[in-house]
Design an enzyme around this catalytic site. Structure first.
Site, mmCIF file in Angstrom:
data_model
loop_
_atom_site.group_PDB
_atom_site.id
_atom_site.type_symbol
_atom_site.label_atom_id
_atom_site.label_comp_id
_atom_site.label_asym_id
_atom_site.label_seq_id
_atom_site.Cartn_x
_atom_site.Cartn_y
_atom_site.Cartn_z
ATOM 1 N N GLY A 13 0.822 -1.212 0.000
ATOM 2 C CA GLY A 13 0.000 0.000 0.000
ATOM 3 C C GLY A 13 0.855 1.260 0.000
ATOM 4 O O GLY A 13 0.513 2.267 0.628
ATOM 5 N N GLY B 147 -0.540 4.905 -0.853
ATOM 6 C CA GLY B 147 -1.623 5.477 -0.057
ATOM 7 C C GLY B 147 -1.164 6.662 0.773
ATOM 8 O O GLY B 147 0.001 7.071 0.708
ATOM 9 N N GLN B 148 -2.070 7.179 1.583
ATOM 10 C CA GLN B 148 -1.784 8.375 2.386
ATOM 11 C C GLN B 148 -0.555 8.168 3.279
ATOM 12 O O GLN B 148 0.328 9.019 3.338
ATOM 13 C CB GLN B 148 -3.008 8.720 3.253
ATOM 14 C CG GLN B 148 -2.856 10.027 4.012
ATOM 15 C CD GLN B 148 -3.829 10.170 5.185
ATOM 16 O OE1 GLN B 148 -4.520 9.220 5.553
ATOM 17 N NE2 GLN B 148 -3.881 11.352 5.757
ATOM 18 N N ASP C 3 2.559 -1.620 -4.507
ATOM 19 C CA ASP C 3 1.159 -1.181 -4.508
ATOM 20 C C ASP C 3 0.482 -1.853 -5.694
ATOM 21 O O ASP C 3 1.163 -2.281 -6.644
ATOM 22 C CB ASP C 3 1.059 0.348 -4.636
ATOM 23 C CG ASP C 3 -0.277 0.884 -4.155
ATOM 24 O OD1 ASP C 3 -0.333 1.436 -3.040
ATOM 25 O OD2 ASP C 3 -1.276 0.740 -4.886
ATOM 26 N N ARG D 69 -1.348 -0.331 -7.782
ATOM 27 C CA ARG D 69 -1.420 0.622 -8.891
ATOM 28 C C ARG D 69 -0.117 0.673 -9.700
ATOM 29 O O ARG D 69 0.964 0.741 -9.113
ATOM 30 C CB ARG D 69 -1.737 2.024 -8.359
ATOM 31 C CG ARG D 69 -3.175 2.143 -7.899
ATOM 32 C CD ARG D 69 -3.414 3.438 -7.193
ATOM 33 N NE ARG D 69 -3.128 3.339 -5.769
ATOM 34 C CZ ARG D 69 -3.277 4.338 -4.904
ATOM 35 N NH1 ARG D 69 -3.672 5.518 -5.323
ATOM 36 N NH2 ARG D 69 -3.007 4.170 -3.627
ATOM 37 N N ASP E 47 -0.607 -7.036 -5.925
ATOM 38 C CA ASP E 47 -1.929 -7.218 -5.335
ATOM 39 C C ASP E 47 -1.705 -8.127 -4.133
ATOM 40 O O ASP E 47 -1.297 -9.285 -4.299
ATOM 41 C CB ASP E 47 -2.846 -7.881 -6.375
ATOM 42 C CG ASP E 47 -4.192 -8.296 -5.784
ATOM 43 O OD1 ASP E 47 -4.352 -8.197 -4.557
ATOM 44 O OD2 ASP E 47 -5.052 -8.741 -6.560
ATOM 45 N N TYR F 266 -14.886 -2.627 8.991
ATOM 46 C CA TYR F 266 -13.490 -2.195 9.141
ATOM 47 C C TYR F 266 -13.017 -2.454 10.575
ATOM 48 O O TYR F 266 -11.940 -3.005 10.804
ATOM 49 C CB TYR F 266 -13.411 -0.709 8.790
ATOM 50 C CG TYR F 266 -12.063 -0.055 8.954
ATOM 51 C CD1 TYR F 266 -10.965 -0.456 8.207
ATOM 52 C CD2 TYR F 266 -11.899 1.022 9.844
ATOM 53 C CE1 TYR F 266 -9.731 0.192 8.344
ATOM 54 C CE2 TYR F 266 -10.687 1.665 9.979
ATOM 55 C CZ TYR F 266 -9.604 1.244 9.233
ATOM 56 O OH TYR F 266 -8.395 1.883 9.362
ATOM 57 N N LYS G 170 -10.135 -4.896 12.187
ATOM 58 C CA LYS G 170 -9.043 -4.396 13.038
ATOM 59 C C LYS G 170 -8.926 -5.222 14.321
ATOM 60 O O LYS G 170 -7.819 -5.575 14.744
ATOM 61 C CB LYS G 170 -9.237 -2.903 13.349
ATOM 62 C CG LYS G 170 -9.036 -1.999 12.136
ATOM 63 C CD LYS G 170 -7.658 -2.180 11.524
ATOM 64 C CE LYS G 170 -7.393 -1.359 10.295
ATOM 65 N NZ LYS G 170 -6.145 -1.699 9.616
ATOM 66 N N ILE H 210 -5.476 10.452 10.559
ATOM 67 C CA ILE H 210 -4.151 10.969 10.197
ATOM 68 C C ILE H 210 -4.321 12.138 9.228
ATOM 69 O O ILE H 210 -4.975 12.002 8.189
ATOM 70 C CB ILE H 210 -3.282 9.865 9.554
ATOM 71 C CG1 ILE H 210 -3.146 8.657 10.501
ATOM 72 C CG2 ILE H 210 -1.906 10.418 9.161
ATOM 73 C CD1 ILE H 210 -2.492 8.942 11.842
HETATM 74 C C1 AKB Z 1 -10.783 5.893 8.872
HETATM 75 O O1 AKB Z 1 -11.364 6.966 9.084
HETATM 76 O O2 AKB Z 1 -11.337 4.889 8.413
HETATM 77 C C2 AKB Z 1 -9.312 5.801 9.227
HETATM 78 C C3 AKB Z 1 -9.137 5.297 10.619
HETATM 79 C C4 AKB Z 1 -9.430 6.149 11.770
HETATM 80 O O3 AKB Z 1 -8.738 4.172 10.778
HETATM 81 N N1 AKB Z 1 -8.701 7.080 9.078
#
Ligand code: AKB
Length: 320
Positions: A8, A11-12, A34, A36, A53, A143, A147, A173
Site C-alpha cells: 500500500g 496510499g496516504q 502497490d 497501482r 496485489d 473495518y 481491526k 491521520i
Molecule cells: C478511517 O477513518 O477509516 C481511518 C481510521 C481512523 O482508521 N482514518
C-alpha cells in the site's frame, strides 16, 4: 542488513513512510509495492517499486524471496467508509492479506512486522473519553471487525510462533502529501484542501464531532520509534496512540485564524454514525511508558504547518 517491503505504498501513509524508511535504511533496502501501476517518481525512481496485489500470494512470496525480505510494513487495506460499502471486500483484503503476511513471516523468519490497527477497533460500548489500551472491543463496522481480528492474529502469531508483530491503533491521520480516501476522518484532511481552493467546505460530520487525530510527521516518528523499540521493554504488541483530539468546529475555528473568510456548512452523512461509534480521546500512556512516545504537533501547530505546506507545494492547484 534489514530488507523492508511496504504494501500500500501509494496510499496516504505509505507515500510518506517509504521515503522516511529509505532515508533510514537506504533506498535499495526498501521495496515499495502497490496494486497501482503508476507510481509517482519519488517512489519508483528513488528505490525499487513493484506492482503487488496483496491477495496474490504467489506474487507476494516471489517478491519476498527475490528481495530477501525480513521486515514488512503492511499498509494495504480498505478504510472504514469504503468498508461499509463493501464489507466482504474489506474482510477479504484486510484479513486474508494480513494472514498471508503473518504466514510469510513465520516461514521466512521475519525480524518484524508492522500493521496498523485503528480507533475503529473500538465501538459504541467502549468508554468514549481517555479510552484505555485494554478495554471493550465491540466495533459496529466491518473495518472495525477486521481491526479487532487483525489485532488478535498478531497476538496469536506472537504467542504461538514468537513472530515479532507491532501494531498501533491509529487515530485520524492528517497529511499534505497524498490525499486520503475511503475513511471517516477524511474530513479533517479535505477541509484544508477546500479551505485553500474554495474558501468553503461542506463537512460530512456534525460540528460537535470530536475524534482523536495525529499529524503525519508525528505518525512517521511514532512508527519508527515503535519498530526500533527494544522488544524486552514491550509489554504490549498493540498500542493506543494519539496526539490531539478536537471537534470539527474547533478545526474550522483554527483554520479561520489563518483564513478569516473560510466558511463551512455541515451535511452529516452515513459517516456520522461511524464517527459517533468511536472514542473522543485516547489514553496512550502505555506507548509513552514502554517506548517513549511523545507527540510534537497539537491542533495549532498542525493547522499552521498543513496550510503552509499545501500553499507552498501548490499541490491543490496542480491536481485540477
Ligand atoms: C478511517 O477513518 O477509516 C481511518 C481510521 C481512523 O482508521 N482514518
Amino acid at each position: 542488513m534489514t530488507k523492508i517491503l511496504v504494501t500500500g505504498s501509494l496510499g496516504q501513509i505509505g507515500s510518506e513512510l517509504v521515503p522516511t524508511l529509505r532515508k533510514k535504511y537506504g533506498n535499495e533496502n526498501v521495496i515499495a509495492t502497490d496494486i497501482r501501476p503508476n507510481a509517482p517518481t519519488f517512489i519508483c525512481e528513488e528505490g525499487p517499486y513493484e506492482i503487488l496485489d496483496v491477495l496474490n500470494n504467489s506474487r507476494f512470496e516471489e517478491l519476498i524471496k527475490e528481495y530477501e525480505i525480513d521486515t514488512v510494513f503492511h499498509l494495504a487495506g480498505l478504510l472504514s467508509a469504503t468498508g461499509e460499502r463493501f464489507p466482504q471486500k474489506a474482510w477479504d483484503l484486510n484479513i486474508n492479506s494480513l494472514l498471508s503476511v503473518l504466514e510469510f513471516g513465520r516461514k521466512y523468519q521475519f525480524k518484524r512486522i508492522f500493521w496498523p490497527s485503528s480507533i475503529a477497533a473500538f465501538g459504541p460500548t467502549t468508554p468514549k473519553d481517555n479510552t484505555p489500551n485494554e478495554t471493550i472491543l465491540q466495533p459496529n463496522t466491518m473495518y472495525g471487525v477486521t481491526k479487532v481480528t487483525g489485532e488478535l492474529l498478531l497476538e496469536y502469531y506472537w504467542q504461538k510462533f514468537g513472530l515479532d508483530t507491532r501494531c498501533m491503533r491509529l487515530p485520524g491521520i492528517i497529511s499534505s502529501e497524498t490525499p486520503c480516501g475511503g475513511g471517516t476522518t477524511d474530513y479533517a484532511v479535505e477541509i484544508f484542501y477546500e479551505a485553500i481552493e474554495h474558501n468553503h467546505y461542506t463537512c460530512f460530520v456534525k460540528p460537535e464531532t470530536k475524534l482523536p487525530m495525529m499529524y503525519m510527521p508525528d505518525l512517521l516518528k511514532s512508527i519508527t520509534m515503535l519498530m526500533d523499540a527494544d522488544v524486552a521493554k514491550l509489554e504490549h504488541h498493540v498500542f493506543n496512540i494519539t496526539a490531539m483530539s478536537f471537534t470539527a468546529e474547533e478545526l474550522v475555528q483554527e483554520i479561520q485564524k489563518h483564513r478569516p473568510n473560510f466558511t463551512v456548512e455541515y451535511k452529516p452523512d452515513f459517516r456520522q454514525t461511524i464517527a459517533d461509534s468511536w472514542p473522543r480521546s485516547i489514553d496512550d500512556s502505555s506507548a509513552r511508558k514502554e517506548w517513549g512516545w511523545k507527540h510534537d504537533f497539537g491542533l495549532t501547530e498542525m493547522t499552521k504547518d498543513m496550510l503552509e505546506k499545501l500553499i507552498n507545494s501548490k499541490k491543490i492547484f496542480d491536481q485540477n
